[in-house]
Enzyme design. Structure first.
Site, PDB file in Angstrom:
ATOM      1  N   TYR A  13       0.341   4.554  -2.230  1.00 21.24           N
ATOM      2  CA  TYR A  13       0.143   5.881  -1.649  1.00 21.24           C
ATOM      3  C   TYR A  13       1.128   6.881  -2.264  1.00 21.24           C
ATOM      4  O   TYR A  13       0.791   8.022  -2.548  1.00 21.24           O
ATOM      5  CB  TYR A  13       0.320   5.841  -0.122  1.00 21.24           C
ATOM      6  CG  TYR A  13      -0.725   5.013   0.590  1.00 21.24           C
ATOM      7  CD1 TYR A  13      -1.965   4.768   0.006  1.00 21.24           C
ATOM      8  CD2 TYR A  13      -0.481   4.472   1.849  1.00 21.24           C
ATOM      9  CE1 TYR A  13      -2.916   3.998   0.647  1.00 21.24           C
ATOM     10  CE2 TYR A  13      -1.440   3.703   2.494  1.00 21.24           C
ATOM     11  CZ  TYR A  13      -2.655   3.461   1.881  1.00 21.24           C
ATOM     12  OH  TYR A  13      -3.592   2.700   2.514  1.00 21.24           O
ATOM     13  N   ARG A  24       0.831  -1.213   0.000  1.00 19.02           N
ATOM     14  CA  ARG A  24       0.000   0.000   0.000  1.00 19.02           C
ATOM     15  C   ARG A  24       0.868   1.267   0.000  1.00 19.02           C
ATOM     16  O   ARG A  24       0.536   2.250  -0.632  1.00 19.02           O
ATOM     17  CB  ARG A  24      -0.938   0.022   1.221  1.00 19.02           C
ATOM     18  CG  ARG A  24      -2.055  -1.017   1.135  1.00 19.02           C
ATOM     19  CD  ARG A  24      -3.222  -0.644   2.022  1.00 19.02           C
ATOM     20  NE  ARG A  24      -2.917  -0.590   3.439  1.00 19.02           N
ATOM     21  CZ  ARG A  24      -2.730  -1.641   4.232  1.00 19.02           C
ATOM     22  NH1 ARG A  24      -2.778  -2.854   3.741  1.00 19.02           N
ATOM     23  NH2 ARG A  24      -2.495  -1.489   5.526  1.00 19.02           N
ATOM     24  N   TYR A  37     -12.209   9.493   0.429  1.00 17.74           N
ATOM     25  CA  TYR A  37     -13.448   9.162   1.121  1.00 17.74           C
ATOM     26  C   TYR A  37     -13.306   9.433   2.622  1.00 17.74           C
ATOM     27  O   TYR A  37     -12.215   9.370   3.175  1.00 17.74           O
ATOM     28  CB  TYR A  37     -13.899   7.719   0.831  1.00 17.74           C
ATOM     29  CG  TYR A  37     -13.265   6.643   1.662  1.00 17.74           C
ATOM     30  CD1 TYR A  37     -12.048   6.095   1.315  1.00 17.74           C
ATOM     31  CD2 TYR A  37     -13.918   6.162   2.790  1.00 17.74           C
ATOM     32  CE1 TYR A  37     -11.487   5.083   2.070  1.00 17.74           C
ATOM     33  CE2 TYR A  37     -13.364   5.149   3.551  1.00 17.74           C
ATOM     34  CZ  TYR A  37     -12.148   4.626   3.196  1.00 17.74           C
ATOM     35  OH  TYR A  37     -11.596   3.633   3.947  1.00 17.74           O
ATOM     36  N   HIS A  47     -12.980  11.437   6.056  1.00 21.10           N
ATOM     37  CA  HIS A  47     -12.148  12.615   6.327  1.00 21.10           C
ATOM     38  C   HIS A  47     -10.813  12.408   5.620  1.00 21.10           C
ATOM     39  O   HIS A  47     -10.160  11.364   5.823  1.00 21.10           O
ATOM     40  CB  HIS A  47     -11.933  12.744   7.837  1.00 21.10           C
ATOM     41  CG  HIS A  47     -11.248  14.016   8.222  1.00 21.10           C
ATOM     42  ND1 HIS A  47      -9.978  14.341   7.770  1.00 21.10           N
ATOM     43  CD2 HIS A  47     -11.649  15.057   8.973  1.00 21.10           C
ATOM     44  CE1 HIS A  47      -9.637  15.522   8.254  1.00 21.10           C
ATOM     45  NE2 HIS A  47     -10.635  15.974   8.981  1.00 21.10           N
TER      46      HIS A  47
HETATM   47  C1  LIG Z   1      -7.512   3.871   5.440  1.00 24.39           C
HETATM   48  S1  LIG Z   1      -8.702   4.135   6.693  1.00 24.39           S
HETATM   49  C2  LIG Z   1      -9.586   5.468   5.980  1.00 24.39           C
HETATM   50  C3  LIG Z   1     -10.511   6.149   6.942  1.00 24.39           C
HETATM   51  C4  LIG Z   1     -11.299   7.276   6.269  1.00 24.39           C
HETATM   52  N1  LIG Z   1     -10.427   8.347   5.855  1.00 24.39           N
HETATM   53  C5  LIG Z   1     -12.347   7.844   7.197  1.00 24.39           C
HETATM   54  O1  LIG Z   1     -12.430   9.075   7.308  1.00 24.39           O
HETATM   55  O2  LIG Z   1     -13.109   7.076   7.771  1.00 24.39           O
HETATM   56  C6  LIG Z   1      -9.742   2.729   6.463  1.00 24.39           C
HETATM   57  C7  LIG Z   1     -10.380   2.280   7.773  1.00 24.39           C
HETATM   58  O3  LIG Z   1     -11.448   3.168   8.102  1.00 24.39           O
HETATM   59  C8  LIG Z   1     -12.503   2.439   8.685  1.00 24.39           C
HETATM   60  N2  LIG Z   1     -13.657   2.507   7.778  1.00 24.39           N
HETATM   61  C9  LIG Z   1     -13.694   2.953   6.515  1.00 24.39           C
HETATM   62  N3  LIG Z   1     -14.920   2.841   5.999  1.00 24.39           N
HETATM   63  C10 LIG Z   1     -15.695   2.292   6.979  1.00 24.39           C
HETATM   64  C11 LIG Z   1     -17.054   1.926   7.071  1.00 24.39           C
HETATM   65  N4  LIG Z   1     -17.888   2.077   6.055  1.00 24.39           N
HETATM   66  N5  LIG Z   1     -17.495   1.408   8.243  1.00 24.39           N
HETATM   67  C12 LIG Z   1     -16.674   1.248   9.297  1.00 24.39           C
HETATM   68  N6  LIG Z   1     -15.379   1.572   9.265  1.00 24.39           N
HETATM   69  C13 LIG Z   1     -14.898   2.091   8.117  1.00 24.39           C
HETATM   70  C14 LIG Z   1     -12.034   0.988   8.837  1.00 24.39           C
HETATM   71  O4  LIG Z   1     -11.445   0.839  10.123  1.00 24.39           O
HETATM   72  C15 LIG Z   1     -11.029   0.899   7.711  1.00 24.39           C
HETATM   73  O5  LIG Z   1     -10.104  -0.138   7.931  1.00 24.39           O
END
Ligand SMILES: C[S@@+](CC[C@H](N)C(=O)[O-])C[C@H]1O[C@@H](n2cnc3c(N)ncnc32)[C@H](O)[C@@H]1O
Length: 252
Positions: free
Chosen positions: A44, A40, A66, A68
């Site tokens: 990135y 990854r 997607y 924040h």
């Molecule tokens: C790389 S991070 C990105 C987070 C993203 N920037 C945000 O604001 O939520 C990815 C992690 O965010 C969480 N995540 C993202 N989408 C999700 C969802 N639909 N439901 C629950 N957790 C989510 C999970 O823990 C996932 O492994």
């Protein structure tokens, strides 16, 4: 920027309208097949380079992530830092993260403290968990896996997380595998399970793990006296003798 099915904050929409957003043409996109099997971190870096490349071609550039854009995201921060070093005016606008959705959907007020861990970081550093706090574990599915899978991660190391949590919590302590809705018309998925039930079958790819406080933190009488709030806070409380140096130090 479509943040987990919620509406993009007005501030973001306003700024993006002013930025005259055009979506990248298909040949400008990074094809998914090029991401397969890659670390990854490499992808990135590719995102950072593509952002900076585009920035040289237009007057104003808006990049959408997607949730924040700065929450558990590294290329956004890095691209902004380099753009600034190159003399561009670059900034990030906040949006609704999966954490925000979790607070709203699970009805949480985390005033008693909240620890947010990235699953791999939690495990490889064996971080200390404060069981009096709300605990949130992000990226459970990619624990110990630096690769990328478009089809979803395989949770190959989930068992090790379960065993680590069992050092802190009883086996039957109920935790939540939380899935924020990605569409405004759909409901979130909230699966409650016991710590001992944290298995591959029970936790799906995008889940965030929520662990509620096991107990409330101890009050320090010395501080209550210092602030003159002991009467108010000790009403209806039972004093529990604890084996500490000074007798009046702590109450449960
Ligand atoms: C790389 S991070 C990105 C987070 C993203 N920037 C945000 O604001 O939520 C990815 C992690 O965010 C969480 N995540 C993202 N989408 C999700 C969802 N639909 N439901 C629950 N957790 C989510 C999970 O823990 C996932 O492994």
């Amino acid at each position: 920027m479509d943040p987990h099915g919620r509406q993009a904050p007005v501030l973001c929409i306003g700024r993006c309208n002013r930025a005259h957003v055009t979506y990248p043409k298909s040949e400008q996109r990074i094809p998914i097949r090029l991401l397969r099997g890659k670390q990854r971190a490499e992808t990135y870096e590719q995102m950072v380079l593509r952002t900076l490349e585009c920035l040289e071609q237009v007057d104003t550039l808006a990049v959408a992530y997607y949730g924040h854009p700065g929450f558990f995201v590294s290329p956004s921060h890095r691209a902004i830092r380099i753009a600034r070093e190159r003399g561009h005016e670059a900034f990030m606008l906040p949006s609704v993260s999966s954490f925000d959705c979790l607070l709203a959907d699970l009805g949480l007020n985390v005033a008693s403290g909240c620890q947010i861990f990235e699953a791999t970081d939690l495990m490889i550093r064996e971080r200390s968990i404060d069981v009096c706090s709300h605990v949130i574990v992000m990226q459970v599915s990619s624990l110990g896996d630096f690769g990328y899978s478009f089809a979803g991660f395989d949770h190959r190391n989930l068992a090790s997380l379960r065993e680590y949590l069992r050092k802190y919590y009883p086996d039957d302590f109920v935790v939540t595998a939380y899935y924020a809705s990605q569409f405004s018309v759909a409901k979130p998925r909230v699966d409650q399970l016991k710590v001992a039930e944290l298995t591959l079958e029970n936790v799906k790819s995008i889940a965030t793990l929520y662990v509620p406080p096991l107990r409330t933190a101890t009050l320090h009488l010395r501080r209550l006296k210092e602030y003159g709030i002991e009467e108010k806070l000790l009403q209806n409380k039972t004093l529990v003798p604890l084996n500490v140096k000074s007798e009046d130090e702590l109450i449960g």
